[in-house]
Design an enzyme around this catalytic site. Structure first.
Site, PDB file in Angstrom:
ATOM      1  N   HIS A 259       0.949   5.275   6.535  1.00 48.94           N
ATOM      2  CA  HIS A 259       0.741   5.839   5.209  1.00 48.94           C
ATOM      3  C   HIS A 259       0.883   7.361   5.269  1.00 48.94           C
ATOM      4  CE1 HIS A 259      -1.391   1.918   5.125  1.00 48.94           C
ATOM      5  NE2 HIS A 259      -0.758   1.829   3.962  1.00 48.94           N
TER       6      HIS A 259
ATOM      7  N   SER B  54       0.808  -1.218   0.000  1.00 46.10           N
ATOM      8  CA  SER B  54       0.000   0.000   0.000  1.00 46.10           C
ATOM      9  C   SER B  54       0.843   1.272   0.000  1.00 46.10           C
ATOM     10  CB  SER B  54      -0.950   0.020   1.200  1.00 46.10           C
ATOM     11  OG  SER B  54      -0.239  -0.157   2.411  1.00 46.10           O
TER      12      SER B  54
ATOM     13  N   ASP C 257      -3.496   5.834  11.802  1.00 45.34           N
ATOM     14  CA  ASP C 257      -2.593   5.491  10.699  1.00 45.34           C
ATOM     15  C   ASP C 257      -1.387   6.424  10.718  1.00 45.34           C
ATOM     16  OD1 ASP C 257      -1.299   4.778   8.405  1.00 45.34           O
ATOM     17  OD2 ASP C 257      -3.012   5.052   7.065  1.00 45.34           O
TER      18      ASP C 257
END
Length: 368
Positions: free
Chosen positions: A348, A121, A345
């Site tokens: 990311h 990702s 998160d």
């Protein structure tokens, strides 16, 4: 094939690998700009990956609202992030002059070419950044976006440019067998999909320490032996060696340029930048200076990666984004990402944001 517990052999291998990492840390301390052939350098040999972040109100490089194809987990402003200063930082190499990303020039230079990101990702994070940078540079140019299984393809028909993403989180294969899902560290059949590209940008690391329900395999196979588990850094190294062998056997450097994204850092532990009990939530500015002030050095995975890259005979360009990204504790979605306030998160990156700089470095590598 017998089933090995891999406890004693793994321990010995772990000690050996730890000693190797320590040796590499000492070796790399002063030569990070000289490690990999064809590393991104200026005409005077300077290192584009050493520098600091400076505030620049001409940034960000694009407006994510003009890119409706960006996925929800990266669009932090749309998701309610209240601060904006993190959008206005520019990477400033200590000595080199880093050219601003020019999407139209990028497309002209790669007219008729195919680019593929291969990884997890974080590869998708960089892929979406690049597609948005290119689209906002030529907003009236038609584009198509196709997604099927592990492959996503963003094309600009006017330029004949395809920017693809192929999801393969370990680079090596996971195969369903009678005993379950087997992570095969010596097998890279997925590489058949990567052949024929004009540019390949690889990445893996994010998934190597996942366990339990988040682990997408049941056993590891290496050297015709099956293990329930093994030292994850050692497994990472063996997979990279398999990938490196694929590069040497499958890549024609006259046709294909190969890049490795490097190791993207996370910011879950504030001790890494001398703010204990904090994470990326509420961070609004980068770490000052050119190095991370906390006790953590570069992640050991980076030294393993660099050691493997040295062993590859074909040219591989390392986008050494680890150090510059370590300074950006402010760049993550935190609660303004995929899971919202139910998740955190710090792995990311918001878009616009840090991956735009990764692609700026990629653009400069094309020019130099």
């Amino acid at each position: 094939m017998g089933l090995w517990s891999h406890r004693s052999s793994s321990s010995a291998a772990s000690v050996a690998l730890l000693l190797l990492v320590c040796l590499l840390q000492q070796t790399n301390a002063n030569d990070d700009g000289q490690l990999i052939s064809n590393r991104l350098k200026g005409a005077n040999g300077c290192n584009y990956f050493q520098g600091s972040w400076v505030y620049d109100d001409s940034y960000p490089l694009n407006n994510s609202s003009q890119c409706p194809f960006l996925e929800h987990e990266f669009t932090c402003q749309k998701n309610g992030r209240p601060d904006h200063m993190y959008l206005n930082y520019r990477w400033n190499p200590t000595v080199c002059h880093l050219l601003r990303f020019n999407g139209e020039d990028f497309l002209r230079r790669l007219r008729g070419k195919s680019i593929m990101f291969v990884g997890d990702s974080l590869s998708r994070n960089q892929w979406e950044s690049l597609t948005c940078l290119l689209h906002t540079a030529v907003p009236h140019a038609n584009y198509t976006l196709q997604r099927q299984d592990a492959l996503s393809n963003f094309t600009f028909p006017e330029y004949g440019v395809s920017v693809m993403l192929y999801r393969n989180v370990y680079l090596v294969d996971i195969v369903k067998e009678k005993i379950g899902r087997v992570l095969k560290l010596d097998s890279i059949e997925g590489g058949k999909t990567w052949k024929g590209m004009d540019m390949l940008i690889f990445n893996t690391w994010h998934w190597w320490n996942r366990r339990g329900s988040m682990q997408p395999w049941d056993f590891i196979e290496v050297g015709n032996k099956i293990y329930r588990d093994m030292d994850r850094m050692l497994a990472f190294e063996k997979a990279l060696l398999t990938w490196g062998g694929w590069v040497d056997s499958s890549i024609d450097p006259l046709k294909t340029r190969v890049f490795f994204q490097g190791i993207s850092p996370s910011h879950y532990k504030g001790t890494e930048w001398n703010e204990p009990n904090k994470n990326c939530l509420g961070q609004t500015q980068p770490v000052n200076g050119s190095t991370n002030p906390g006790p953590g050095a570069s992640p050991p995975a980076l030294y393993v990666l660099k050691n493997v890259l040295r062993k590859i005979s074909k040219p591989v360009n390392l986008l050494d984004i680890t150090g510059l990204s370590q300074l950006r504790k402010d760049g993550h979605p935190s609660i303004y990402g995929f899971s919202g306030k139910e998740g955190m998160d710090c792995s990311h990156w918001c878009l616009p944001g840090v991956p735009d700089t990764w692609n700026q470095l990629l653009y400069n590598a094309l020019i130099h």
